[in-house]
Design an enzyme around this catalytic site. Sequence first.
Site, PDB file in Angstrom:
ATOM      1  N   ASN A 107      -1.304   3.677   2.082  1.00  0.00           N
ATOM      2  CA  ASN A 107      -2.363   4.498   1.523  1.00  0.00           C
ATOM      3  C   ASN A 107      -3.728   3.908   1.820  1.00  0.00           C
ATOM      4  O   ASN A 107      -4.425   4.352   2.741  1.00  0.00           O
ATOM      5  CB  ASN A 107      -2.145   4.696   0.023  1.00  0.00           C
ATOM      6  N   ASP A 108      -4.088   2.884   1.088  1.00  0.00           N
ATOM      7  CA  ASP A 108      -5.441   2.322   1.235  1.00  0.00           C
ATOM      8  C   ASP A 108      -5.743   1.848   2.656  1.00  0.00           C
ATOM      9  O   ASP A 108      -6.884   1.923   3.101  1.00  0.00           O
ATOM     10  CB  ASP A 108      -5.612   1.147   0.272  1.00  0.00           C
ATOM     11  N   VAL A 109      -4.737   1.391   3.371  1.00  0.00           N
ATOM     12  CA  VAL A 109      -4.982   0.865   4.719  1.00  0.00           C
ATOM     13  C   VAL A 109      -5.332   1.969   5.711  1.00  0.00           C
ATOM     14  O   VAL A 109      -5.621   1.704   6.867  1.00  0.00           O
ATOM     15  CB  VAL A 109      -3.781   0.043   5.253  1.00  0.00           C
ATOM     16  N   THR A 110      -5.288   3.249   5.239  1.00  0.00           N
ATOM     17  CA  THR A 110      -5.672   4.355   6.120  1.00  0.00           C
ATOM     18  C   THR A 110      -6.928   5.050   5.599  1.00  0.00           C
ATOM     19  O   THR A 110      -7.348   6.053   6.162  1.00  0.00           O
ATOM     20  CB  THR A 110      -4.556   5.419   6.161  1.00  0.00           C
ATOM     21  N   TYR A 164      -3.234   0.802  -4.291  1.00  0.00           N
ATOM     22  CA  TYR A 164      -3.378  -0.383  -5.136  1.00  0.00           C
ATOM     23  C   TYR A 164      -4.801  -0.611  -5.579  1.00  0.00           C
ATOM     24  O   TYR A 164      -5.056  -1.188  -6.623  1.00  0.00           O
ATOM     25  CB  TYR A 164      -2.813  -1.619  -4.452  1.00  0.00           C
TER      26      TYR A 164
END
Lengths: 477, 93
Positions: free
Chosen positions: A404-407, A445
């Site tokens: 999620n956050d890494v995109t 996160y």
Amino acid sequence: MEAHVTPSWVLLAYLVSGICFILALRGLSSPVSSRRGNMAGMIGMTIAVVTTLAIHEIASLPEIIGAVAIGGGVGLVTARKIQMTAMPQLVAAFHSLVGMAAVLVGAAAYLNPEAFGIAVRITPIASPSIISILPVSRIEMGLGVAIGAITFSGSVIAFLKLNGNMSGKPILLPARHVINLGTLVAILGLIAYFTQDQDPWVFFTVMGLSFAIGFLLIIPIGGADMPVVISMLNSYSGWAAAAMGFTLHNSAMIITGALVGSSGAILSYIMCRAMNRSFISVIAGGFGGDAAAGAGGEVIDRPYKRGSAEDAAFLMSQADQVIIVPGYGMAVSQAQHALREMADLLKEHGVRVKYAIHPVAGRMPGHMNVLLAEANVPYDEVFELEDINSEFAQTDVAFVIGANDVTNPAAKTDKSSPIYGMPVLDVEKARTVLFVKRSMGGVGYAGVDNELFYRDNTMMLLADAKKMVEEIVKNIG
Amino acid sequence: MDFISILSIFVLACFVGYFVVWSVTPALHTPLMSVTNAISSVIVVGALIAAASTGSASAKWLGLVAVALASVNIFGGFAVTQRMLAMYKKKER
């Protein structure tokens, strides 16, 4: 000082053992040489153990063999049975054992310093002789026990969090920074005082306080910061071994300790850089708590496109190139095998399939790579962020599964975002983004909403990751 | 060995560690952690000395427990590393 008259062949043997350990790490520069490296590590360990047994008069060989058999058996069975998705907690558990072993060795050295050659016997006139531990050894021993104890209790907490026995949410005590700093200062002060007074209360208070601080340091750290924590504990276990090596004047232990210590430190650094966070802020803890979740909460009702497995199957089988972006969610739902099956089918349709891994995807460094390797994904199809990021612009479909956050493109544009500045995968540049996610409600996160969900070229596939991939496989087939 | 020669070994080994670990491919970071775990159990050397000694029964038993714990790590750590490394395969062509 009568201590340390070690024959030179022994010193050489420990040196060879240390070199074997260097080769073990060196082998990991490529998967091909890595298996040889692991073998070198085992040889090094054998040399160290055999040398130690050879030069000491062994008063209790059967007990020692028994201890090795019990421990070795437990280790081997665990290593064989453990699921690859459970690697992070296994590594945490192993770290805790190194820490505990260091504490026990330190305690044994304290109780029987003559066996370790770190004591002098002082015989004052007309009184029984006193065994005095050398002052340098007291410092080394104190540090070793302190680091070992921190490694132990910290790793136990990390294990409980990773294994789900304890909430991954940060637990914040009031005034925790004051408590932690105070405890650290007390530990260091007592180790200094230990050189003056080798009374048991000093030694055991250092030990007790160190157990406590390991616990206190890790409980406020959230689940998503675990890659840093687990690397840091890796580092500590090395420093504990090194400190014990100083106590025992053993070069194999010192070399190993230095290797492991720097390895863990470098991994922590890589993980922090990949999250654009400072080491201090991770240690201070509290990231990803409820407070952060409120920030992105109001935008939940924005319109988004929802797709089905059928749509996804159609889009991907028509594509020239698909890049799969796995994350922790893939590990949770054990979707890696189904994913490989999907990739195989796509390849039969003439689609090029690649995998893009963000350094902090998962719960420990390299977590995703191991899971993909387990599912028989060839490692030359798996790419690191910096090697593949430029390719998204020429890619038809980016398939995000459990990440999620890494995109999140906000990391590049939105200065107010908590993840601003974090290097992210440019998935939004692909013609279509397929985003597999359990539901729209949950956030990553960092507790921030992902801008990507609401883009025109994004299609949300809302389901359990494994079920969704299996559905897609049916529809491609 | 005196303190300075030990310190020299330590400092040089830190540098070696620094360069060796940067050369590890990120794909193998998990095996790196498990193998460093296994080798840091070289602390078993200290545990063996304690377990083999005479003079203090409690030191001996602490040593034996430490031997058992370190053995879990040695055998488990190397075995699980080997299991992981065996999974990394190239494209078959």
